[in-house]
Design a protein around this motif. Structure first.
Motif, mmCIF file in Angstrom:
data_model
loop_
_atom_site.group_PDB
_atom_site.id
_atom_site.type_symbol
_atom_site.label_atom_id
_atom_site.label_comp_id
_atom_site.label_asym_id
_atom_site.label_seq_id
_atom_site.Cartn_x
_atom_site.Cartn_y
_atom_site.Cartn_z
ATOM 1 N N LYS A 30 0.835 -1.194 0.000
ATOM 2 C CA LYS A 30 0.000 0.000 0.000
ATOM 3 C C LYS A 30 0.873 1.248 0.000
ATOM 4 O O LYS A 30 0.580 2.229 -0.691
ATOM 5 C CB LYS A 30 -0.914 -0.009 1.231
ATOM 6 N N ALA A 31 1.968 1.201 0.776
ATOM 7 C CA ALA A 31 2.883 2.340 0.850
ATOM 8 C C ALA A 31 3.500 2.631 -0.517
ATOM 9 O O ALA A 31 3.561 3.785 -0.957
ATOM 10 C CB ALA A 31 3.981 2.080 1.875
ATOM 11 N N GLN A 32 3.941 1.580 -1.215
ATOM 12 C CA GLN A 32 4.535 1.741 -2.538
ATOM 13 C C GLN A 32 3.547 2.372 -3.514
ATOM 14 O O GLN A 32 3.901 3.263 -4.288
ATOM 15 C CB GLN A 32 4.987 0.389 -3.086
ATOM 16 N N GLN A 33 2.313 1.896 -3.457
ATOM 17 C CA GLN A 33 1.293 2.423 -4.357
ATOM 18 C C GLN A 33 1.034 3.905 -4.100
ATOM 19 O O GLN A 33 0.927 4.700 -5.035
ATOM 20 C CB GLN A 33 -0.003 1.633 -4.194
ATOM 21 N N LEU A 34 0.947 4.270 -2.823
ATOM 22 C CA LEU A 34 0.699 5.670 -2.479
ATOM 23 C C LEU A 34 1.877 6.561 -2.847
ATOM 24 O O LEU A 34 1.699 7.670 -3.351
ATOM 25 C CB LEU A 34 0.396 5.794 -0.981
ATOM 26 N N ILE A 35 3.083 6.057 -2.616
ATOM 27 C CA ILE A 35 4.290 6.828 -2.938
ATOM 28 C C ILE A 35 4.407 7.035 -4.448
ATOM 29 O O ILE A 35 4.662 8.147 -4.921
ATOM 30 C CB ILE A 35 5.549 6.125 -2.384
ATOM 31 N N GLU A 36 4.196 5.964 -5.209
ATOM 32 C CA GLU A 36 4.334 6.054 -6.658
ATOM 33 C C GLU A 36 3.246 6.917 -7.300
ATOM 34 O O GLU A 36 3.460 7.499 -8.365
ATOM 35 C CB GLU A 36 4.319 4.656 -7.271
ATOM 36 N N SER A 37 2.098 6.990 -6.656
ATOM 37 C CA SER A 37 1.008 7.793 -7.214
ATOM 38 C C SER A 37 1.001 9.232 -6.698
ATOM 39 O O SER A 37 0.189 10.043 -7.133
ATOM 40 C CB SER A 37 -0.344 7.146 -6.887
ATOM 41 N N SER A 38 1.896 9.552 -5.759
ATOM 42 C CA SER A 38 1.885 10.885 -5.133
ATOM 43 C C SER A 38 2.133 12.002 -6.144
ATOM 44 O O SER A 38 1.559 13.085 -6.042
ATOM 45 C CB SER A 38 2.919 10.958 -4.008
ATOM 46 N N GLY A 39 2.992 11.724 -7.139
ATOM 47 C CA GLY A 39 3.265 12.738 -8.151
ATOM 48 C C GLY A 39 2.026 13.061 -8.967
ATOM 49 O O GLY A 39 1.676 14.232 -9.145
ATOM 50 N N LYS A 40 1.354 12.028 -9.438
ATOM 51 C CA LYS A 40 0.144 12.211 -10.232
ATOM 52 C C LYS A 40 -0.947 12.881 -9.401
ATOM 53 O O LYS A 40 -1.652 13.782 -9.873
ATOM 54 C CB LYS A 40 -0.362 10.856 -10.745
ATOM 55 N N ARG A 41 -1.067 12.469 -8.151
ATOM 56 C CA ARG A 41 -2.113 13.031 -7.296
ATOM 57 C C ARG A 41 -1.847 14.491 -6.946
ATOM 58 O O ARG A 41 -2.769 15.301 -6.834
ATOM 59 C CB ARG A 41 -2.266 12.184 -6.029
ATOM 60 N N SER A 42 -0.581 14.843 -6.768
ATOM 61 C CA SER A 42 -0.246 16.237 -6.469
ATOM 62 C C SER A 42 -0.554 17.122 -7.673
ATOM 63 O O SER A 42 -1.022 18.254 -7.536
ATOM 64 C CB SER A 42 1.223 16.381 -6.067
ATOM 65 N N LEU A 43 -0.322 16.573 -8.881
ATOM 66 C CA LEU A 43 -0.619 17.319 -10.106
ATOM 67 C C LEU A 43 -2.124 17.504 -10.267
ATOM 68 O O LEU A 43 -2.593 18.607 -10.579
ATOM 69 C CB LEU A 43 -0.051 16.572 -11.314
ATOM 70 N N GLU A 44 -2.893 16.441 -10.033
ATOM 71 C CA GLU A 44 -4.354 16.519 -10.155
ATOM 72 C C GLU A 44 -4.945 17.480 -9.124
ATOM 73 O O GLU A 44 -5.884 18.224 -9.418
ATOM 74 C CB GLU A 44 -4.975 15.127 -9.982
ATOM 75 N N LYS A 45 -4.373 17.466 -7.937
ATOM 76 C CA LYS A 45 -4.833 18.376 -6.889
ATOM 77 C C LYS A 45 -4.614 19.821 -7.304
ATOM 78 O O LYS A 45 -5.486 20.681 -7.106
ATOM 79 C CB LYS A 45 -4.078 18.085 -5.583
ATOM 80 N N GLN A 46 -3.463 20.082 -7.889
ATOM 81 C CA GLN A 46 -3.149 21.441 -8.328
ATOM 82 C C GLN A 46 -4.044 21.868 -9.485
ATOM 83 O O GLN A 46 -4.493 23.009 -9.561
ATOM 84 C CB GLN A 46 -1.674 21.521 -8.754
ATOM 85 N N LYS A 47 -4.327 20.921 -10.392
ATOM 86 C CA LYS A 47 -5.212 21.218 -11.518
ATOM 87 C C LYS A 47 -6.604 21.634 -11.020
ATOM 88 O O LYS A 47 -7.184 22.608 -11.501
ATOM 89 C CB LYS A 47 -5.341 19.998 -12.432
ATOM 90 N N ALA A 48 -7.114 20.879 -10.069
ATOM 91 C CA ALA A 48 -8.446 21.176 -9.524
ATOM 92 C C ALA A 48 -8.453 22.542 -8.836
ATOM 93 O O ALA A 48 -9.402 23.320 -8.987
ATOM 94 C CB ALA A 48 -8.846 20.087 -8.532
ATOM 95 N N LYS A 49 -7.392 22.814 -8.116
ATOM 96 C CA LYS A 49 -7.267 24.091 -7.392
ATOM 97 C C LYS A 49 -7.241 25.272 -8.361
ATOM 98 O O LYS A 49 -7.910 26.281 -8.147
ATOM 99 C CB LYS A 49 -5.995 24.074 -6.545
ATOM 100 N N GLU A 50 -6.451 25.133 -9.420
ATOM 101 C CA GLU A 50 -6.325 26.222 -10.390
ATOM 102 C C GLU A 50 -7.604 26.408 -11.195
ATOM 103 O O GLU A 50 -7.989 27.519 -11.525
ATOM 104 C CB GLU A 50 -5.146 25.954 -11.333
ATOM 105 N N GLN A 51 -8.263 25.295 -11.523
ATOM 106 C CA GLN A 51 -9.489 25.381 -12.319
ATOM 107 C C GLN A 51 -10.589 26.119 -11.559
ATOM 108 O O GLN A 51 -11.414 26.800 -12.169
ATOM 109 C CB GLN A 51 -9.959 23.977 -12.708
ATOM 110 N N GLU A 52 -10.582 26.005 -10.239
ATOM 111 C CA GLU A 52 -11.573 26.699 -9.407
ATOM 112 C C GLU A 52 -11.418 28.214 -9.489
ATOM 113 O O GLU A 52 -12.369 28.961 -9.255
ATOM 114 C CB GLU A 52 -11.448 26.245 -7.957
ATOM 115 N N LYS A 53 -10.214 28.675 -9.815
ATOM 116 C CA LYS A 53 -9.930 30.113 -9.853
ATOM 117 C C LYS A 53 -10.432 30.768 -11.144
ATOM 118 O O LYS A 53 -10.634 31.978 -11.183
ATOM 119 C CB LYS A 53 -8.419 30.355 -9.738
#
Length: 296
Positions: A30-53
């Motif tokens: 589970k740790a490996q999966q979360l670590i490996e997906s952290s980059g993609k998730r951080s990008l998606e989080k930023q996309k959602a944040k910027e789109q709200e603006k």
């Protein structure tokens, strides 16, 4: 005319059965999966944040200006006048609504990432090579190495400057009412080309550390081992950000590392203060990210 940037939403096709990547992922912890997906998730989080603006009424005003230009180019003067009148009133409303709050309104964002070195040992080696190349006045080699040391999220935001756009629209309408089509087109072109582009650079290692700490805060009570692995990776990400130059000094890194290590001990000891320590660490990482983020 500047190209209008728009967000593109990718459609996902679901196929029955597991893909090879999904089957391979089943064997990861589970740790490996979360670590490996952290980059993609951080990008998606930023996309959602910027789109709200993004402000829809500003987008509508910009598109309206483009459409009116098309009408003018095709000689549809009366229809262009009618649409310019509507756009003028719309811009008056926008100017009144945002007066004293915003001088320009975001109309589009383009977000992408530069996936450079993510290994601390390699990053240190490259950093030393870059320093040596600069000392030897070999800037060509230094530039190539420094490019490899980039690991960041890039946000390009387009803004509509309210006053400039409104004044250009007003002027275009005046010229058109006087029968000067060329000057009307020139003024409206000025409005459409007044769009400003701002670039923001967010260090990926810090953004990913933030995601992992948040993950750990949600599972530490039920899955201590996974939470500790996530915190350890977050610590490595913070150190990597220093090696890559996003965090300027060791004095900025030490307090963060100390916070993570204190939190790791609290998680292991199942202390009551753990929740509060997570909150403090999230705040510290957020402040570090904001300080390391560059806007130009």
């Amino acid at each position: 005319m500047k190209k209008f940037l728009s967000m593109v939403l990718a459609g996902l096709i679901t196929i029955s059965g597991l893909t090879f990547a999904e089957q391979k992922n089943e064997h990861k912890s589970k740790a490996q999966q979360l670590i490996e997906s952290s980059g993609k998730r951080s990008l998606e989080k930023q996309k959602a944040k910027e789109q709200e603006k993004v402000i829809q009424e500003a987008i509508d005003a910009f598109i309206a200006g483009q459409k009116i230009l098309t009408l003018l180019y095709h000689g549809k003067i009366e229809e262009a006048k009618l649409q310019l009148e509507k756009l003028k009133k719309k811009m008056e409303e926008v100017q009144k609504k945002y007066k004293g709050k915003l001088e320009r309104l975001p109309i589009a964002t383009l977000i992408y990432e530069i996936d450079g070195v993510s290994d601390i040992k390699t990053a240190k080696q490259l950093a030393e090579e870059a320093k040596k190349a600069i000392q030897e006045n070999d800037f060509v080699k230094a530039r190539a190495i420094l490019e490899a040391l980039r690991n960041e999220i890039i946000i390009e935001t387009q803004y509509l400057p309210i006053d400039i756009y409104k004044n250009a629209v007003d002027l275009s309408l005046k010229f058109l009412n006087k029968g000067n089509k060329e000057k009307a087109i020139e003024s409206l072109n000025l409005a459409v080309n007044s769009i400003e582009v701002e670039t923001t650079i967010i260090p990926r290692p810090i953004a990913e550390a933030s995601i992992l700490v948040d993950d750990a805060s949600k599972i530490y009570e039920k899955d201590m081992d996974t939470a500790l692995k996530l915190l350890e990776q977050a610590k490595e990400d913070i150190k990597l950000a220093k090696v890559l130059g996003y965090i300027k000094s060791e004095d900025e890194v030490k307090p963060l590392v100390a916070q993570i290590e204190a939190l790791e001990k609290a998680v292991k000891a199942k202390k009551v203060s753990t929740k509060g320590l997570f909150k403090e660490l999230k705040k510290s990482i957020k402040q570090t990210q904001e300080k390391a983020t560059q806007t130009k």
